[in-house]
Design a protein around this motif. Structure first.
Motif, PDB file in Angstrom:
ATOM      1  N   ARG A 301       0.989  -1.138   0.092  1.00 35.56           N
ATOM      2  CA  ARG A 301       0.001   0.190   0.104  1.00 35.56           C
ATOM      3  C   ARG A 301       0.884   1.318  -0.127  1.00 35.56           C
ATOM      4  O   ARG A 301       0.573   2.294  -0.568  1.00 35.56           O
ATOM      5  CB  ARG A 301      -0.837  -0.124   1.408  1.00 35.56           C
ATOM      6  N   TRP A 433     -18.519  10.787  -7.665  1.00 37.51           N
ATOM      7  CA  TRP A 433     -17.826   9.997  -6.794  1.00 37.51           C
ATOM      8  C   TRP A 433     -18.862   9.189  -5.938  1.00 37.51           C
ATOM      9  O   TRP A 433     -18.533   7.913  -5.360  1.00 37.51           O
ATOM     10  CB  TRP A 433     -16.840  10.997  -5.838  1.00 37.51           C
ATOM     11  N   LYS A 436     -22.358   4.626  -8.451  1.00 37.75           N
ATOM     12  CA  LYS A 436     -21.898   3.557  -8.911  1.00 37.75           C
ATOM     13  C   LYS A 436     -20.725   3.420 -10.148  1.00 37.75           C
ATOM     14  O   LYS A 436     -19.917   2.572 -10.336  1.00 37.75           O
ATOM     15  CB  LYS A 436     -22.817   2.496  -9.547  1.00 37.75           C
ATOM     16  N   ASN A 438     -18.163   5.642  -9.752  1.00 35.71           N
ATOM     17  CA  ASN A 438     -17.141   6.178  -9.371  1.00 35.71           C
ATOM     18  C   ASN A 438     -15.737   5.323 -10.058  1.00 35.71           C
ATOM     19  O   ASN A 438     -15.730   4.357  -9.542  1.00 35.71           O
ATOM     20  CB  ASN A 438     -16.992   6.208  -7.696  1.00 35.71           C
ATOM     21  N   PRO A 440     -11.890   3.875 -10.432  1.00 36.71           N
ATOM     22  CA  PRO A 440     -10.758   3.654  -9.381  1.00 36.71           C
ATOM     23  C   PRO A 440      -9.635   4.903  -9.477  1.00 36.71           C
ATOM     24  O   PRO A 440      -9.480   5.705 -10.176  1.00 36.71           O
ATOM     25  CB  PRO A 440     -10.311   2.515 -10.013  1.00 36.71           C
ATOM     26  N   TYR A 501      -6.971   9.202  -0.222  1.00 34.05           N
ATOM     27  CA  TYR A 501      -6.111   7.787  -0.282  1.00 34.05           C
ATOM     28  C   TYR A 501      -5.094   7.568   0.913  1.00 34.05           C
ATOM     29  O   TYR A 501      -4.666   6.527   1.116  1.00 34.05           O
ATOM     30  CB  TYR A 501      -5.641   7.642  -1.835  1.00 34.05           C
ATOM     31  N   LYS A 504      -6.557   6.185   3.655  1.00 36.84           N
ATOM     32  CA  LYS A 504      -7.302   4.923   3.486  1.00 36.84           C
ATOM     33  C   LYS A 504      -5.930   3.505   3.199  1.00 36.84           C
ATOM     34  O   LYS A 504      -6.016   2.623   3.761  1.00 36.84           O
ATOM     35  CB  LYS A 504      -7.959   4.710   2.192  1.00 36.84           C
ATOM     36  N   HIS A 567      -3.126   0.562 -13.756  1.00 37.59           N
ATOM     37  CA  HIS A 567      -4.322   0.046 -12.889  1.00 37.59           C
ATOM     38  C   HIS A 567      -4.304  -1.273 -12.449  1.00 37.59           C
ATOM     39  O   HIS A 567      -4.697  -1.341 -11.064  1.00 37.59           O
ATOM     40  CB  HIS A 567      -5.445   0.332 -13.774  1.00 37.59           C
ATOM     41  N   LYS A 571      -4.086  -1.671  -8.406  1.00 37.28           N
ATOM     42  CA  LYS A 571      -5.242  -2.392  -7.800  1.00 37.28           C
ATOM     43  C   LYS A 571      -4.813  -3.477  -6.754  1.00 37.28           C
ATOM     44  O   LYS A 571      -5.169  -3.671  -5.690  1.00 37.28           O
ATOM     45  CB  LYS A 571      -6.337  -3.090  -8.608  1.00 37.28           C
ATOM     46  N   GLY A 576      -7.534  -4.184  -1.826  1.00 34.00           N
ATOM     47  CA  GLY A 576      -8.975  -4.020  -1.544  1.00 34.00           C
ATOM     48  C   GLY A 576      -9.518  -2.522  -1.162  1.00 34.00           C
ATOM     49  O   GLY A 576     -10.550  -2.194  -1.262  1.00 34.00           O
ATOM     50  N   VAL A 577      -8.559  -1.667  -1.044  1.00 29.59           N
ATOM     51  CA  VAL A 577      -8.729   0.039  -0.760  1.00 29.59           C
ATOM     52  C   VAL A 577      -9.398   0.203  -2.058  1.00 29.59           C
ATOM     53  O   VAL A 577      -8.650   0.315  -3.069  1.00 29.59           O
ATOM     54  CB  VAL A 577      -7.636   0.556  -0.306  1.00 29.59           C
ATOM     55  N   LYS A 578     -10.399   0.951  -1.928  1.00 28.03           N
ATOM     56  CA  LYS A 578     -11.054   1.673  -3.012  1.00 28.03           C
ATOM     57  C   LYS A 578     -11.007   3.256  -2.939  1.00 28.03           C
ATOM     58  O   LYS A 578     -11.159   3.488  -1.722  1.00 28.03           O
ATOM     59  CB  LYS A 578     -12.526   1.167  -3.307  1.00 28.03           C
TER      60      LYS A 578
END
Length: 578
Positions: A301, A433, A436, A438, A440, A501, A504, A567, A571, A576-578
């Motif tokens: 991350r 944002w 649905k 939104n 990545p 981000y 997160k 991307h 990812k 799993g962080v969106k």
């Protein structure tokens, strides 16, 4: 609006601080590089010197909050830090209004130190105010940042208009007056905050210091080992700081006063550039040495966040031309004279975009009066005086405009478009944002870079026929309006995402450290912007003005495409962080 009155005190305090910051910044480069003769003379500085000073100032503005935030957390409290910062910035603006080189540098020094105390602690007070009410926190920050944009809008409009039409000292002085009024209204409104932001108690700090040694955070349910700093980390950080400071200080000194603190070249590079590259290499080495020592999920991350920071650097290196090279382009290459019907249309548009936002903010002020006058009457009276001054200046400005048959649009007027477009389009992006659809993170960063680059591409197209070395031209102002539109849309894609981000992707115990890294990325971008922007004259002479804008078109587009391509990797790294 369903929020405590204290939020709106912070709204107005931040508004006046942004008023002073953006108002001063809007006229600084124009004043420094302006002709030394005429009714409103400038200082006749060379463009590289003026932009080097602006770049160093902007860089420190993003670095000092790291120290100011620590001092407020551990020593003096948030509220005292805000008052001290506002007072120092008031002294800074007052010094700049004297218009001598010595007081210019003293003023910038005070602004940098004052900003370090002020900037991080306004948001800290909001965070404390909404503890236990997380569902209202997003709305609170949205309201607060409307104050940021309102202040930028008013500051650029009024300080810019006054500086260009009356005198530069009046523009710098007005910034100081509103910073002072903002400080006074905040000081007398403190009863609304209770014990929020008070000086921290020593026993609480001792407890935190004791617990910090044994702290083990959890990520995804996996215990994470602390990655303590070791000797090599300290050596690299020390070498990075020394190299960066040599560049930051020597660059403006060498260009303004031909003063070289270390007068030599290395590998054919003049010393400022050498130490800049050395600092960049050392920073990369720090990341290479530290990041692999983290547990897998945290490591991945942090790598993702580091990639976003790199994109952030290049975004701001292009976007911040708005404070340096774009005002010079506006002054020297844009036809700003309107006559007949076009002049009338502009005056009407200018009146509408001026009066409507101020009327809305005045309504908020009146609502605040109704709720709080009995408790903070002095604060409210100071706010009322502030708005009386604003309305007086606006009426005077519009009266002067409508009295003249023709209209020469001020250089600084175009800079208000960024705030205006943010106010218009930010709600649409918020809805996007929340839907649905939104996109990545990598797509947002890529779109932000590419959309902003389109704005520079339009300027490159507009200047394609400007001869090599031309010192002036009469190009349509439509190109400039479109450029600011696309720059703002790019900002809305990318800029708000960074801190989101950060919160997160980074473990809670490392938020402060990585917050510093993120702001360091913005600081580097600001310095790069004006380091490159300072060469606008040289590039125009050698390759053409269109080539200068193509630099800020091609590089961001390339980086945007790289962000799209990354991307799948990002990812995986974000786990799993969106």
């Amino acid at each position: 609006m369903g929020h405590p009155a204290g939020l709106f005190v912070l709204f107005f305090t931040e508004m006046w601080e942004r008023f002073s910051y953006y108002g001063m910044r809007a006229i600084l480069v124009i004043f420094l590089t302006g002709a030394i003769t005429g009714e409103n003379p400038g200082w006749g500085w060379e463009k590289p010197a003026a932009l080097s000073l602006l770049g160093t100032y902007a860089m420190f503005v993003y670095l000092t909050p790291i120290v100011g935030g620590w001092l407020a957390d551990n020593k003096i409290g948030y509220r005292s830090a805000v008052v001290v910062g506002a007072l120092l910035m008031t002294l800074g603006h007052a010094s700049m209004a004297i218009e001598t080189p010595t007081f210019l540098y003293i003023g910038i020094f005070f602004l940098i130190i004052g900003n370090g105390f002020f900037k991080p602690n306004m948001t800290s007070i909001i965070s404390k105010m909404y503890e236990g009410h997380d569902e209202k926190k997003d709305g609170a920050y949205n309201i607060f940042y409307m104050g940021v944009n309102a202040g930028a809008f008013l500051g650029i409009m009024l300080c810019g208009w006054l500086g260009e039409n009356v005198g530069w000292s009046y523009g710098f002085g007005l910034a100081g007056i509103f910073m002072l009024l903002g400080m006074i209204q905040f000081y007398f409104a403190q009863p609304l905050f209770g014990n929020i932001g008070e000086k921290p108690k020593n026993e609480k700090k001792d407890m935190i210091d004791t617990l910090q040694e044994d702290l083990i955070s959890k990520t995804e349910g996996v215990k994470e080992k602390l990655n303590r700093f070791v000797s090599i980390d300290y050596i690299l950080i020390g070498a990075f700081i020394i190299s960066a400071l040599i560049f930051i200080v020597n660059d403006p000194l060498s260009k303004i006063g031909d003063i070289n603190t270390l007068n030599f070249s290395v590998f054919g590079l003049e010393n400022s550039l050498f130490f800049a590259l050395l600092a960049a290499i050392l920073f990369i080495l720090i990341l290479i040495v530290r990041i692999p020592r983290y547990d897998k999920i945290v490591r991945d991350r942090m790598i993702a966040f580091t990639i976003f920071c790199i994109f952030t650097i290049f975004f701001w290196a292009a976007f911040e031309q708005a404070a340096g090279s774009l005002p010079l382009y506006t002054r020297d290459y844009t036809d700003r004279v309107l006559e007949g019907n076009w002049a009338t249309i502009f005056k009407i548009i200018d009146a509408v975009v001026t009066i409507v936002p101020i009327a809305i903010i005045t309504y908020v002020l009146i609502s605040l009066f109704r709720k709080t006058f009995n408790r903070i009457s002095l604060s409210n009276i100071v706010l009322a005086i502030s708005f009386i001054i604003v309305w007086g200046l606006v009426v005077y400005k519009l009266w002067i405009n409508f009295s003249a048959e023709a209209k020469e649009v001020e250089i600084t007027w175009f800079a208000i478009l960024n705030s205006l477009f943010i106010i218009i389009f930010a709600p649409l992006f918020t809805k996007w944002w929340d839907s649905k659809y939104n996109p990545p993170a990598s797509v947002k960063y890529g779109l932000g870079l590419i959309v902003m680059a389109i704005g520079f591409g339009l300027l490159a197209f507009a200047t394609r026929n400007v001869p090599l070395g031309a010192e002036s031209a009469k190009l349509s102002m439509v190109w400039l309006v479109l450029a600011y539109l696309f720059h703002t849309l790019g900002e809305l894609f990318l800029s708000p995402m960074g801190l989101s981000y950060l919160s997160k992707l980074v473990p809670a115990r490392m938020i402060a450290f990585m917050f510093g890294v993120y702001y360091l990325a913005i600081a580097i971008g600001n310095k790069m912007a004006h380091y490159v922007g300072g060469d606008i004259e040289k590039i125009t002479e050698e390759s053409g003005l269109s080539y200068f804008f193509l630099i800020f078109t091609v590089i961001p587009i390339g980086l945007g495409l790289i962000s799209f391509a990354l991307h799948p990797l990002l990812k995986r790294l974000m786990h799993g962080v969106k």
